[in-house]
Scaffold this motif. Sequence first.
Motif, PDB file in Angstrom:
ATOM      1  N   VAL A 177      -2.881  47.032 -45.231  1.00 35.46           N
ATOM      2  CA  VAL A 177      -3.337  45.694 -45.604  1.00 35.46           C
ATOM      3  C   VAL A 177      -3.421  44.825 -44.357  1.00 35.46           C
ATOM      4  CG1 VAL A 177      -2.344  45.855 -47.930  1.00 35.46           C
ATOM      5  CG2 VAL A 177      -0.985  44.875 -46.069  1.00 35.46           C
ATOM      6  N   ARG A 178      -4.063  43.690 -44.488  1.00 35.33           N
ATOM      7  CA  ARG A 178      -4.223  42.777 -43.358  1.00 35.33           C
ATOM      8  C   ARG A 178      -2.883  42.175 -42.954  1.00 35.33           C
ATOM      9  NH1 ARG A 178      -9.393  39.151 -45.417  1.00 35.33           N
ATOM     10  NH2 ARG A 178     -10.940  40.839 -45.490  1.00 35.33           N
ATOM     11  N   PRO A 179      -2.721  41.802 -41.682  1.00 33.43           N
ATOM     12  CA  PRO A 179      -1.493  41.117 -41.258  1.00 33.43           C
ATOM     13  C   PRO A 179      -1.277  39.840 -42.063  1.00 33.43           C
ATOM     14  CG  PRO A 179      -2.741  41.849 -39.341  1.00 33.43           C
ATOM     15  CD  PRO A 179      -3.620  42.090 -40.543  1.00 33.43           C
ATOM     16  N   SER A 193      -0.712  39.675 -45.242  1.00 27.40           N
ATOM     17  CA  SER A 193      -1.220  39.781 -46.609  1.00 27.40           C
ATOM     18  C   SER A 193      -0.101  39.627 -47.632  1.00 27.40           C
ATOM     19  CB  SER A 193      -1.898  41.134 -46.814  1.00 27.40           C
ATOM     20  OG  SER A 193      -2.242  41.326 -48.175  1.00 27.40           O
ATOM     21  N   SER A 194      -0.389  38.877 -48.690  1.00 26.24           N
ATOM     22  CA  SER A 194       0.573  38.723 -49.790  1.00 26.24           C
ATOM     23  C   SER A 194       0.250  39.667 -50.942  1.00 26.24           C
ATOM     24  CB  SER A 194       0.562  37.276 -50.298  1.00 26.24           C
ATOM     25  OG  SER A 194      -0.729  36.926 -50.778  1.00 26.24           O
ATOM     26  N   THR A 220       1.377  46.022 -53.263  1.00 27.66           N
ATOM     27  CA  THR A 220       0.963  47.418 -53.192  1.00 27.66           C
ATOM     28  C   THR A 220       1.936  48.263 -53.987  1.00 27.66           C
ATOM     29  OG1 THR A 220       2.134  47.576 -51.063  1.00 27.66           O
ATOM     30  CG2 THR A 220      -0.250  47.286 -50.973  1.00 27.66           C
ATOM     31  N   ARG A 252       3.748  51.060 -46.703  1.00 25.25           N
ATOM     32  CA  ARG A 252       2.858  49.914 -46.481  1.00 25.25           C
ATOM     33  C   ARG A 252       2.899  49.513 -45.015  1.00 25.25           C
ATOM     34  NH1 ARG A 252       1.566  44.742 -49.627  1.00 25.25           N
ATOM     35  NH2 ARG A 252       1.458  43.084 -48.058  1.00 25.25           N
ATOM     36  N   GLU A 302       1.032  46.465 -42.367  1.00 26.92           N
ATOM     37  CA  GLU A 302       0.145  45.331 -42.146  1.00 26.92           C
ATOM     38  C   GLU A 302      -0.363  45.435 -40.711  1.00 26.92           C
ATOM     39  OE1 GLU A 302       1.996  41.617 -43.113  1.00 26.92           O
ATOM     40  OE2 GLU A 302       2.835  42.373 -45.002  1.00 26.92           O
ATOM     41  N   ASP A 320      -4.172  45.076 -38.047  1.00 28.19           N
ATOM     42  CA  ASP A 320      -5.596  44.844 -37.858  1.00 28.19           C
ATOM     43  C   ASP A 320      -6.194  46.074 -37.198  1.00 28.19           C
ATOM     44  OD1 ASP A 320      -8.139  43.940 -37.456  1.00 28.19           O
ATOM     45  OD2 ASP A 320      -7.614  42.443 -35.918  1.00 28.19           O
TER      46      ASP A 320
END
Length: 282
Positions: free
Chosen positions: A37-39, A41-42, A45, A51, A53, A55
């Motif tokens: 997921v993006r840095p 991200s809330s 998952t 998981r 985070e 880019d």
Amino acid sequence: MTNPSRSGVVVTGAGGYLGPHVVKALIDRGHDVLAVVRPGSSAATDPRAARVEIDFLSPDFDESTWGSAEAIVHLAWQDGFVHNSPAHLGQLSAHYRFLTAAAAAGCPRIVALGTMHEVGYWEGAIDATTPTSPSSSYGIAKDALRRALPLAVPSATSLAWARAYYIYGDDRRSNSIFRKLLEAADAGKTVFPFTSGKNLYDFIRVEELGRQIAALTDAPDVVGTLNCCSGVPVSLADKVEEFIRDNDLPLSLEYGAFPDRPYDSPGVWGDATVIDEVMARG
């Protein structure tokens, strides 16, 4: 991670609209999954997945960060619901760089998410040979990536381009007409302005699409462009009326309140022959 003996499947865009359903389907099939997921991200998952985070579209991203992945499912795409966002063409080279670097690093299987919008205006069934003439920045960027990857990915990496159609389900997280229906009911409205609803589309629930992509990840012999779809054309009116009934919404459709858009095909759907064969494998 549920099975440490496997190197795992990397899923980009794991916090997006489709991502959670692909992650779940892959884990249900026995895979270890790294949900990317993006840095900051809330997005939630699946707790069964690892998981991260990060880019990964950054030019200095190191592919060795993830070690030896058994596959990459590339779903990440900024502004997927905003078809003329500048992000589509602005980030195209970054997606190309990421996927070609992953293949060069030895990833044996890549499944990248495509879209019916690559095709542009078309009447009837779409298959891998259907000519493309996209009419939005989103479709142009996706089609350019679809065309470019096979020229750069080595033969040791099996590459599938999974072209998706009219996705529904998990509707409050989408930007579709189904979300708008829910919001209209929330606002206490009883009439929903509508077109004629005659156009035929290929509707697929987001959960089923997740299962199709997971199954495709396990089918390395299936390469090139294929459709992830139902293969069944259904009128927009029939699907919307069904949605209203199934969700017990106090709405009636005001047919003809909006004109049908001249650039919308009267009927377009995917040829599901290949994905049906993949799903039959179990």
